[in-house]
Write an enzyme that holds these catalytic residues in place. Structure first.
Site, PDB file in Angstrom:
ATOM      1  N   ALA A  11       2.321  -7.793   3.345  1.00  0.00           N
ATOM      2  CA  ALA A  11       3.693  -8.173   3.733  1.00  0.00           C
ATOM      3  C   ALA A  11       4.603  -8.236   2.505  1.00  0.00           C
ATOM      4  O   ALA A  11       5.485  -9.073   2.411  1.00  0.00           O
ATOM      5  CB  ALA A  11       3.666  -9.519   4.460  1.00  0.00           C
ATOM      6  N   ARG A  83       3.250  -0.505  -9.076  1.00  0.00           N
ATOM      7  CA  ARG A  83       3.332  -0.155 -10.500  1.00  0.00           C
ATOM      8  C   ARG A  83       4.292  -1.044 -11.276  1.00  0.00           C
ATOM      9  O   ARG A  83       5.283  -1.512 -10.734  1.00  0.00           O
ATOM     10  CB  ARG A  83       3.841   1.284 -10.634  1.00  0.00           C
ATOM     11  N   ARG A  89       0.577   5.843 -11.153  1.00  0.00           N
ATOM     12  CA  ARG A  89      -0.017   5.425  -9.882  1.00  0.00           C
ATOM     13  C   ARG A  89      -1.537   5.314 -10.023  1.00  0.00           C
ATOM     14  O   ARG A  89      -2.163   4.455  -9.415  1.00  0.00           O
ATOM     15  CB  ARG A  89       0.332   6.431  -8.783  1.00  0.00           C
ATOM     16  N   ASN A  96      -6.817  -1.531  -6.497  1.00  0.00           N
ATOM     17  CA  ASN A  96      -6.412  -1.222  -5.130  1.00  0.00           C
ATOM     18  C   ASN A  96      -7.575  -0.705  -4.282  1.00  0.00           C
ATOM     19  O   ASN A  96      -7.610  -0.922  -3.066  1.00  0.00           O
ATOM     20  CB  ASN A  96      -5.233  -0.255  -5.125  1.00  0.00           C
ATOM     21  N   VAL A 119      -0.468   3.851   2.531  1.00  0.00           N
ATOM     22  CA  VAL A 119       0.678   3.888   1.609  1.00  0.00           C
ATOM     23  C   VAL A 119       0.243   3.505   0.193  1.00  0.00           C
ATOM     24  O   VAL A 119       0.738   4.043  -0.796  1.00  0.00           O
ATOM     25  CB  VAL A 119       1.784   2.915   2.103  1.00  0.00           C
ATOM     26  N   ARG A 152      13.537  12.261  -1.503  1.00  0.00           N
ATOM     27  CA  ARG A 152      14.174  12.136  -2.825  1.00  0.00           C
ATOM     28  C   ARG A 152      14.780  13.470  -3.255  1.00  0.00           C
ATOM     29  O   ARG A 152      15.927  13.532  -3.705  1.00  0.00           O
ATOM     30  CB  ARG A 152      13.132  11.684  -3.858  1.00  0.00           C
ATOM     31  N   HIS A 176       0.537  12.860  -4.207  1.00  0.00           N
ATOM     32  CA  HIS A 176       1.711  12.034  -4.436  1.00  0.00           C
ATOM     33  C   HIS A 176       1.615  11.470  -5.853  1.00  0.00           C
ATOM     34  O   HIS A 176       1.020  10.436  -6.073  1.00  0.00           O
ATOM     35  CB  HIS A 176       1.747  10.914  -3.386  1.00  0.00           C
TER      36      HIS A 176
HETATM   37  P1  NAD Z   1       4.170  -5.701  -3.171  1.00  0.00           P
HETATM   38  O1  NAD Z   1       3.530  -6.293  -4.363  1.00  0.00           O
HETATM   39  O2  NAD Z   1       5.573  -6.058  -2.854  1.00  0.00           O
HETATM   40  O3  NAD Z   1       3.279  -6.031  -1.880  1.00  0.00           O
HETATM   41  C1  NAD Z   1       1.899  -5.902  -1.820  1.00  0.00           C
HETATM   42  C2  NAD Z   1       1.382  -6.970  -0.879  1.00  0.00           C
HETATM   43  O4  NAD Z   1      -0.018  -6.767  -0.678  1.00  0.00           O
HETATM   44  C3  NAD Z   1       1.552  -8.407  -1.418  1.00  0.00           C
HETATM   45  O5  NAD Z   1       2.273  -9.188  -0.489  1.00  0.00           O
HETATM   46  C4  NAD Z   1       0.111  -8.899  -1.571  1.00  0.00           C
HETATM   47  O6  NAD Z   1      -0.048 -10.294  -1.309  1.00  0.00           O
HETATM   48  C5  NAD Z   1      -0.587  -8.048  -0.507  1.00  0.00           C
HETATM   49  N1  NAD Z   1      -2.040  -7.989  -0.653  1.00  0.00           N
HETATM   50  C6  NAD Z   1      -2.788  -7.916  -1.789  1.00  0.00           C
HETATM   51  N2  NAD Z   1      -4.092  -7.885  -1.477  1.00  0.00           N
HETATM   52  C7  NAD Z   1      -4.193  -7.924  -0.133  1.00  0.00           C
HETATM   53  C8  NAD Z   1      -5.261  -7.912   0.795  1.00  0.00           C
HETATM   54  N3  NAD Z   1      -6.546  -7.848   0.373  1.00  0.00           N
HETATM   55  N4  NAD Z   1      -4.984  -7.957   2.114  1.00  0.00           N
HETATM   56  C9  NAD Z   1      -3.714  -8.030   2.556  1.00  0.00           C
HETATM   57  N5  NAD Z   1      -2.650  -8.053   1.722  1.00  0.00           N
HETATM   58  C10 NAD Z   1      -2.882  -7.996   0.403  1.00  0.00           C
HETATM   59  O7  NAD Z   1       4.027  -4.117  -3.335  1.00  0.00           O
HETATM   60  P2  NAD Z   1       4.843  -2.983  -2.538  1.00  0.00           P
HETATM   61  O8  NAD Z   1       6.045  -2.607  -3.305  1.00  0.00           O
HETATM   62  O9  NAD Z   1       4.981  -3.393  -1.118  1.00  0.00           O
HETATM   63  O10 NAD Z   1       3.817  -1.746  -2.682  1.00  0.00           O
HETATM   64  C11 NAD Z   1       2.559  -1.808  -1.999  1.00  0.00           C
HETATM   65  C12 NAD Z   1       1.694  -0.602  -2.361  1.00  0.00           C
HETATM   66  O11 NAD Z   1       2.316   0.594  -1.890  1.00  0.00           O
HETATM   67  C13 NAD Z   1       1.500  -0.394  -3.877  1.00  0.00           C
HETATM   68  O12 NAD Z   1       0.197   0.068  -4.120  1.00  0.00           O
HETATM   69  C14 NAD Z   1       2.507   0.699  -4.210  1.00  0.00           C
HETATM   70  O13 NAD Z   1       2.164   1.416  -5.376  1.00  0.00           O
HETATM   71  C15 NAD Z   1       2.404   1.530  -2.963  1.00  0.00           C
HETATM   72  N6  NAD Z   1       3.538   2.415  -2.703  1.00  0.00           N
HETATM   73  C16 NAD Z   1       3.227   3.664  -2.282  1.00  0.00           C
HETATM   74  C17 NAD Z   1       4.247   4.560  -1.956  1.00  0.00           C
HETATM   75  C18 NAD Z   1       3.889   5.936  -1.450  1.00  0.00           C
HETATM   76  O14 NAD Z   1       4.752   6.794  -1.428  1.00  0.00           O
HETATM   77  N7  NAD Z   1       2.674   6.175  -1.010  1.00  0.00           N
HETATM   78  C19 NAD Z   1       5.578   4.173  -2.105  1.00  0.00           C
HETATM   79  C20 NAD Z   1       5.857   2.875  -2.531  1.00  0.00           C
HETATM   80  C21 NAD Z   1       4.810   1.992  -2.816  1.00  0.00           C
END
Ligand code: NAD
Length: 309
Positions: A11, A83, A89, A96, A119, A152, A176
């Site tokens: 979340a 990141r 990444r 992760n 994601v 983008r 990605h």
């Molecule tokens: P964020 O830090 O805002 O949110 C991550 C959430 O995951 C946090 O609330 C954390 O408490 C929760 N979390 C951690 N461990 C957990 C678990 N075991 N179970 C449930 N929840 C857990 O980060 P964000 O900006 O939301 O990004 C999330 C991920 O998505 C990152 O790995 C980021 O790199 C990735 N991302 C990928 C893309 C893409 O294009 N694929 C784009 C943006 C972000």
């Protein structure tokens, strides 16, 4: 008709923004889950209260337990670290992977028939890991990356040419990450190929900016990474899975010989449907493009080996 049920694991920024967009568009009921107590509940309540202003009948709930996510139609995994400036990444791999293993085990137990959108970065490797741990058929595990990269690139081209982004169509293949493969040859703006209306130098600049699109935002934010366009990209995929839209999207899917690549998740143009991946569109590539896609998929393969798959 029963509302569809979508669970968002994590979340944080991407997860809660995705939940907001789903509720605002009244696409489905949403369950937000996270390990931090109170956060998914608080954000879900906030979004639920906004539904009365959006005329949305979506039910939005928050939980720290997978039991309340049971029987979801779609599960979006956004849990994990994002990141920080200077990180790639791939630097997120080990921490992760641990989080994905746990999430995937729980999803397989509670929502065994779901379609999973991954994601969390490094996304292509995390999609591979999710499929292995859930043991879901490959067509039910899909990664989000190409929709974001294409959005983008469209945005940069629209700015350059002063046209609407919706008048720009583009395709980005590959993993990605820095080795993504933007395809200027197949990028159209206002019905014309950009190779006919932009200089080689300008196109190269746009490609570089697209490849570094995530890093550009990480550098500006200093803590955390992009989330508005990533969340909108996930919702684009959800709308295609629910068949309220019917587009060709670049998604990370398991290739089993298509494009001459086997046994790895990588971004290619696809059609989605309620079964997840409906079909892969195989484009004719030039030798140079084929090589770039191979390099990109080999980089994903190396990451998968590092996590022991
Ligand atoms: P964020 O830090 O805002 O949110 C991550 C959430 O995951 C946090 O609330 C954390 O408490 C929760 N979390 C951690 N461990 C957990 C678990 N075991 N179970 C449930 N929840 C857990 O980060 P964000 O900006 O939301 O990004 C999330 C991920 O998505 C990152 O790995 C980021 O790199 C990735 N991302 C990928 C893309 C893409 O294009 N694929 C784009 C943006 C972000």
């Amino acid at each position: 008709m029963r509302h569809k049920k979508i669970t968002i694991v994590g979340a944080g920024n991407v997860g809660s923004t995705t939940a907001q967009l789903i509720a605002e568009k009244n696409l489905a009921d949403v369950v937000l889950t996270d390990i931090v107590e109170g956060v998914p509940q608080g954000k879900a309540l906030d979004i639920q209260e906004a539904c009365s202003l959006w005329h949305s009948s979506a039910k939005v709930t928050g939980t720290n337990s997978y039991d309340s996510t049971a029987d979801s139609d779609i599960v979006v995994i956004t849990a994990g670290l994002a990141r920080k400036p200077g990180m790639s990444r791939d630097d997120l791999l080990k921490s992760n992977a641990q989080i994905i293993r746990e999430a995937a085990r729980n999803i397989a137990r509670t929502s065994p028939d779901s379609v999973v959108i991954v994601v969390t970065n490094p996304m292509d490797a995390m999609a591979h890991l999710t499929q292995k741990v859930t043991n879901f058929p490959h067509h039910r595990v899909i990664g989000m990356g190409g929709v974001l990269d294409s959005a983008r690139m469209r945005s940069f081209i629209a700015q350059e040419l002063d046209v609407l982004p919706e008048d720009v169509q583009t395709t980005v293949l590959g993993s990605h990450g820095d080795l993504m493969v933007p395809m200027p040859r197949l990028t159209m703006a206002g019905g014309k190929c950009i190779t006919d209306i932009l200089t080689k130098l300008k196109i190269e600049e746009i490609i570089e900016r697209t490849k570094n699109g995530g890093a550009e935002i990480v550098k500006l934010l200093k803590t955390g990474s992009a989330y508005y366009t990533p969340a909108a990209s996930v919702v684009e995929m959800i709308e295609n899975i629910l068949e309220t839209k019917n587009d060709i999207l670049s998604c990370s899917v398991y290739l089993d010989g298509e494009y001459g690549i086997k046994g790895v998740y990588v971004g290619v143009p696809v059609k989605l449907s309620p079964r997840g991946l409906e079909s892969i569109i195989v484009l004719e590539l030039t030798e140079e493009e084929k090589q770039a896609l191979n390099t990109s998929s080999e980089a994903v393969r190396k990451l998968i080996e590092k996590i022991g798959f």
